[in-house]
Design an enzyme around this catalytic site. Sequence first.
Site: not given
Length: 349
Positions: A140, A313
């Site tokens: 990241h 999710r």
Amino acid sequence: MSSSPSAVPDYLGDEDLTQETRDLISSLPREKGWLVSQMYQFQGRWHTQALLQGLMECQKRFEAKDSDIILVTNPKSGTTWLKALVFALITRHKFPVSSGDHPLLVTNPHLLVPFLEGVYYESPDFDFSKLSFPRLMNTHIPLLSLPETVKSSSCKIVYCCRNPKDMFVSLWHFGKKLAPEETADYPIEKAVEAFCQGKFIGGPFWDHVLEYWYASLENPNKVLFVTYEELKKQTGDTIKRIAEFLGCGFIGEEEVSGIVKLCSFESFLGCGFVGEEEERGIVKLCSFESLSSLEVNREGKLPNGMETKAFFRKGDVGGWGDTLSESLAEKIDRTIEEKFQGSGLIFSR
């Protein structure tokens, strides 16, 4: 949905900080986050104290090779899926996607593609030279903060960006799973305000994205910019682009089809079907019943303590509407339109 404290990964804590890191963070700007009690600003970006230590170790120790492939994302921007796709691409001759024992069917992608700053925090002496050729890693880390050898080498960077509203919502729910105590009294209105101020882990969002966006325009042979939305809507075409960029283009359409089916989001969740031409074993293993019964997906954890089920999710495009009110969505839209004005990069509402 809350989780037990054991689900919180090591890099959200501070147990293994070196004195060098403690000395540094004592002088850095800090803010309360919704994932951690404090995050710190370093080189213009916000980090947890553990990942800041990992970043600094990475800057000092990592030696890039020209053949390296580095996947870059903001948090919750398709990282898990991108890891799986590219792993399948570059290992497809070693691990044919039609086989019934493909690593992706039994192993979480995060165990197959190391997370640079996470590894350097948890195992600073990790020997990256032992990774299979070509080395595949993810991070990241903002472009500005990448190790100098990454910038100077001919290694390839694949950057995946996601619609900021969907990314925010995914990060919000991710935080509720991993750090329920931190998020319990942190209202979403305050989290949106912090996001629009650039004060979230890895933020500001616009700086992270625009650095790689402009780099992809200036040096398209080194940086490829793709979006999560492209991967969802035009999976095959996007995979071809990535393959050609990495120098491992496809010969036949049949091979592309196999990887698309294997790495579809539905297959990861176990709620979709693969094609009839795939091995019977893959059909069985990728069914909802099979995947949900596997310990690695049902009760499995990564070495850092994070539960593997936390990475999945919904994965929807435009799913932010279930969480953000109209006024909060408009607040993010106004901020993004202002920050990206003139860049040529446009996010759909």
